[in-house]
Design a protein around this motif. Sequence first.
Motif, PDB file in Angstrom:
ATOM      1  N   PHE A  50       0.789  -1.228   0.000  1.00 16.75           N
ATOM      2  CA  PHE A  50       0.000   0.000   0.000  1.00 16.75           C
ATOM      3  C   PHE A  50       0.824   1.283   0.000  1.00 16.75           C
ATOM      4  CE2 PHE A  50      -3.667  -2.543   1.944  1.00 16.75           C
ATOM      5  CZ  PHE A  50      -4.314  -2.642   0.725  1.00 16.75           C
ATOM      6  N   GLU A  51       2.042   1.250   0.559  1.00 14.35           N
ATOM      7  CA  GLU A  51       2.800   2.510   0.584  1.00 14.35           C
ATOM      8  C   GLU A  51       3.104   2.997  -0.837  1.00 14.35           C
ATOM      9  OE1 GLU A  51       6.621   1.491   2.619  1.00 14.35           O
ATOM     10  OE2 GLU A  51       7.442   2.138   0.709  1.00 14.35           O
ATOM     11  N   LEU A  52       3.124   2.078  -1.803  1.00 12.50           N
ATOM     12  CA  LEU A  52       3.364   2.475  -3.192  1.00 12.50           C
ATOM     13  C   LEU A  52       2.117   3.095  -3.829  1.00 12.50           C
ATOM     14  CD1 LEU A  52       5.394  -0.601  -4.448  1.00 12.50           C
ATOM     15  CD2 LEU A  52       6.268   1.650  -3.821  1.00 12.50           C
ATOM     16  N   ILE A  53       0.984   2.854  -3.221  1.00 14.95           N
ATOM     17  CA  ILE A  53      -0.281   3.343  -3.785  1.00 14.95           C
ATOM     18  C   ILE A  53      -0.807   4.553  -3.023  1.00 14.95           C
ATOM     19  CG2 ILE A  53      -2.696   2.717  -4.219  1.00 14.95           C
ATOM     20  CD1 ILE A  53      -1.686  -0.206  -4.502  1.00 14.95           C
ATOM     21  N   TYR A  54      -0.643   4.519  -1.702  1.00 16.68           N
ATOM     22  CA  TYR A  54      -1.227   5.571  -0.866  1.00 16.68           C
ATOM     23  C   TYR A  54      -0.194   6.472  -0.196  1.00 16.68           C
ATOM     24  CZ  TYR A  54      -5.533   2.805  -1.190  1.00 16.68           C
ATOM     25  OH  TYR A  54      -6.637   2.122  -1.634  1.00 16.68           O
ATOM     26  N   ILE A  74      -1.399   9.272   5.742  1.00 17.45           N
ATOM     27  CA  ILE A  74      -2.752   9.003   5.269  1.00 17.45           C
ATOM     28  C   ILE A  74      -3.753   9.158   6.401  1.00 17.45           C
ATOM     29  CG2 ILE A  74      -4.240   7.136   4.458  1.00 17.45           C
ATOM     30  CD1 ILE A  74      -2.523   8.116   2.309  1.00 17.45           C
ATOM     31  N   ARG A  75      -4.872   9.751   6.088  1.00 13.56           N
ATOM     32  CA  ARG A  75      -5.952   9.817   7.060  1.00 13.56           C
ATOM     33  C   ARG A  75      -7.277   9.537   6.390  1.00 13.56           C
ATOM     34  NH1 ARG A  75      -3.280   8.484  10.019  1.00 13.56           N
ATOM     35  NH2 ARG A  75      -2.250   9.386  11.797  1.00 13.56           N
ATOM     36  N   GLY A  76      -7.961   8.519   6.871  1.00 12.45           N
ATOM     37  CA  GLY A  76      -9.357   8.276   6.532  1.00 12.45           C
ATOM     38  C   GLY A  76      -9.641   7.932   5.089  1.00 12.45           C
ATOM     39  N   GLN A  77     -10.606   8.616   4.530  1.00 16.86           N
ATOM     40  CA  GLN A  77     -11.116   8.261   3.226  1.00 16.86           C
ATOM     41  C   GLN A  77     -10.375   8.962   2.105  1.00 16.86           C
ATOM     42  OE1 GLN A  77     -15.262   9.339   4.239  1.00 16.86           O
ATOM     43  NE2 GLN A  77     -15.752   7.250   3.628  1.00 16.86           N
ATOM     44  N   GLY A  78     -10.627   8.532   0.887  1.00 12.03           N
ATOM     45  CA  GLY A  78     -10.030   9.149  -0.285  1.00 12.03           C
ATOM     46  C   GLY A  78     -11.084   9.850  -1.113  1.00 12.03           C
ATOM     47  N   ALA A  79     -10.927   9.760  -2.435  1.00 11.62           N
ATOM     48  CA  ALA A  79     -11.794  10.496  -3.362  1.00 11.62           C
ATOM     49  C   ALA A  79     -13.263  10.092  -3.264  1.00 11.62           C
ATOM     50  CB  ALA A  79     -11.291  10.278  -4.791  1.00 11.62           C
ATOM     51  N   GLU A  80     -13.527   8.871  -2.732  1.00 13.95           N
ATOM     52  CA  GLU A  80     -14.906   8.403  -2.629  1.00 13.95           C
ATOM     53  C   GLU A  80     -15.745   9.270  -1.694  1.00 13.95           C
ATOM     54  OE1 GLU A  80     -12.294   6.904  -1.570  1.00 13.95           O
ATOM     55  OE2 GLU A  80     -12.530   6.509   0.567  1.00 13.95           O
ATOM     56  N   LYS A  81     -15.050  10.000  -0.818  1.00 13.30           N
ATOM     57  CA  LYS A  81     -15.767  10.873   0.120  1.00 13.30           C
ATOM     58  C   LYS A  81     -16.593  11.916  -0.640  1.00 13.30           C
ATOM     59  CE  LYS A  81     -14.888  13.468   4.331  1.00 13.30           C
ATOM     60  NZ  LYS A  81     -13.852  14.130   5.142  1.00 13.30           N
ATOM     61  N   THR A  82     -16.031  12.450  -1.717  1.00  8.77           N
ATOM     62  CA  THR A  82     -16.783  13.430  -2.512  1.00  8.77           C
ATOM     63  C   THR A  82     -17.551  12.780  -3.657  1.00  8.77           C
ATOM     64  OG1 THR A  82     -14.716  13.846  -3.686  1.00  8.77           O
ATOM     65  CG2 THR A  82     -15.371  15.455  -2.022  1.00  8.77           C
ATOM     66  N   LEU A  83     -17.046  11.668  -4.200  1.00  9.88           N
ATOM     67  CA  LEU A  83     -17.653  11.089  -5.401  1.00  9.88           C
ATOM     68  C   LEU A  83     -18.701  10.033  -5.111  1.00  9.88           C
ATOM     69  CD1 LEU A  83     -14.527  10.693  -7.700  1.00  9.88           C
ATOM     70  CD2 LEU A  83     -16.249  12.492  -7.732  1.00  9.88           C
ATOM     71  N   PRO A 123      -3.161  20.636  -5.775  1.00 11.71           N
ATOM     72  CA  PRO A 123      -2.526  20.540  -4.463  1.00 11.71           C
ATOM     73  C   PRO A 123      -1.694  19.255  -4.357  1.00 11.71           C
ATOM     74  CG  PRO A 123      -4.846  21.077  -4.254  1.00 11.71           C
ATOM     75  CD  PRO A 123      -4.614  20.740  -5.693  1.00 11.71           C
ATOM     76  N   GLU A 124      -0.463  19.420  -3.890  1.00 13.96           N
ATOM     77  CA  GLU A 124       0.493  18.315  -3.854  1.00 13.96           C
ATOM     78  C   GLU A 124      -0.045  17.108  -3.071  1.00 13.96           C
ATOM     79  OE1 GLU A 124       4.971  17.848  -2.230  1.00 13.96           O
ATOM     80  OE2 GLU A 124       4.288  19.890  -2.630  1.00 13.96           O
ATOM     81  N   ASN A 125      -0.764  17.406  -1.973  1.00 15.57           N
ATOM     82  CA  ASN A 125      -1.206  16.299  -1.118  1.00 15.57           C
ATOM     83  C   ASN A 125      -2.386  15.528  -1.710  1.00 15.57           C
ATOM     84  OD1 ASN A 125      -3.162  18.227  -0.793  1.00 15.57           O
ATOM     85  ND2 ASN A 125      -3.166  18.198   1.450  1.00 15.57           N
ATOM     86  N   LEU A 126      -2.938  16.014  -2.824  1.00 17.87           N
ATOM     87  CA  LEU A 126      -4.031  15.281  -3.481  1.00 17.87           C
ATOM     88  C   LEU A 126      -3.515  14.160  -4.372  1.00 17.87           C
ATOM     89  CD1 LEU A 126      -6.778  17.774  -4.715  1.00 17.87           C
ATOM     90  CD2 LEU A 126      -6.753  16.315  -2.708  1.00 17.87           C
ATOM     91  N   VAL A 127      -2.245  14.260  -4.767  1.00 21.74           N
ATOM     92  CA  VAL A 127      -1.694  13.290  -5.718  1.00 21.74           C
ATOM     93  C   VAL A 127      -0.935  12.205  -4.962  1.00 21.74           C
ATOM     94  CG1 VAL A 127      -0.176  12.941  -7.685  1.00 21.74           C
ATOM     95  CG2 VAL A 127      -1.525  15.040  -7.502  1.00 21.74           C
ATOM     96  N   LYS A 128      -1.400  10.979  -5.059  1.00 19.58           N
ATOM     97  CA  LYS A 128      -0.733   9.885  -4.360  1.00 19.58           C
ATOM     98  C   LYS A 128       0.023   8.979  -5.313  1.00 19.58           C
ATOM     99  CE  LYS A 128      -1.490  10.873  -0.200  1.00 19.58           C
ATOM    100  NZ  LYS A 128      -0.321  11.354   0.558  1.00 19.58           N
ATOM    101  N   PRO A 130      -5.755   9.523  -3.799  1.00 16.00           N
ATOM    102  CA  PRO A 130      -6.012   8.289  -3.049  1.00 16.00           C
ATOM    103  C   PRO A 130      -7.472   7.874  -3.221  1.00 16.00           C
ATOM    104  CG  PRO A 130      -5.886  10.159  -1.553  1.00 16.00           C
ATOM    105  CD  PRO A 130      -5.528  10.672  -2.918  1.00 16.00           C
ATOM    106  N   VAL A 131      -7.679   6.576  -3.434  1.00 19.60           N
ATOM    107  CA  VAL A 131      -9.025   6.024  -3.590  1.00 19.60           C
ATOM    108  C   VAL A 131      -9.184   4.915  -2.564  1.00 19.60           C
ATOM    109  CG1 VAL A 131     -10.495   4.652  -5.108  1.00 19.60           C
ATOM    110  CG2 VAL A 131      -9.255   6.612  -6.018  1.00 19.60           C
TER     111      VAL A 131
END
Lengths: 232, 78
Positions: A162-166, A172-181, B43-48, B74-75
Amino acid sequence: MDQRYERNFSTISLDEQARLGRSGVCVTGLGGLGGCVAEMLARTGVGNLVLVDGDHFESSNLNRQLLCTEELVGMSKPDAAQDRVKAVNGSVNVRKVRSFLREKNARDILFGCDLVVDCLDSIDDRFILEEAAQALEIPLVSGAIAGTFGQATVIFPEDRGFELIYGKKREIRGQGAEKTLGNIASTVFFMASIQVSETVKVLLNRNGVLKNRLLTADLESCSFEIVDLPGR
Amino acid sequence: MKMIEIDLKLFVTLAKYLPEENEPFRVAPGTTVEMVMKQLNIPENLVKLIFINGRREKPGYVLQQNDRLGLFPPVGGG
């Protein structure tokens, strides 16, 4: 064996079917991805399932969670998943865990499983799962979604994962793009299928697994790509 | 100065930062991924995740002619 698996046999041999029957898979998170994954694993014939979630169905789950029906709103997700698995394939042994995966219980939950499927909905929890899976030397099949986008990868004990992805865990904290989408049914079912396919391949030692690779799928533009993640 | 042409793809929540003129997207020679992100106000922190031609790369990567650059947030939904 009855005719249940007859249509599997050009893809999965009799020996392999028996092997799936002896396998144990943990499904962590029984929301969108996890509900579909549990259903497909039961149908495919994975013989032992550990089903983990501390949540109950809400009406906002109806848009995408296979196991959530109007009647079942309010029901514990592992209870519903167990009922469904048993209804589909009575020969599957189910151990249900009615709690969320946490650092303190992760290893106990995974103990004895051959593989874990990550259907969680928080990035922090995915790191907790990865740590436990790697400590117990269990491969992990991960899927994640947001809107019309999905991604999947397979992480083995020796992988950086996961460190390569996130990024690094503590960034990292909590949710990602799904929070808005949000999340929709078509993306959920599509990515759950990929996860189950990878799970079966890993259990049967097949080639072509998404190890150190990330499958990305954007259903809006119909663009699918497999990208390389560096190994060690 | 001859500009370099790249294929720029911004995924999921980053799509809104895609400039109107992006096919191809042109940058000056020596431009890094980090510089493109700054230029587009991402924003830099948006790109993972940064992918160049299907491989994960770091923000300091210097873009080359015809590179395919993909940026992902991040997804984590399930």
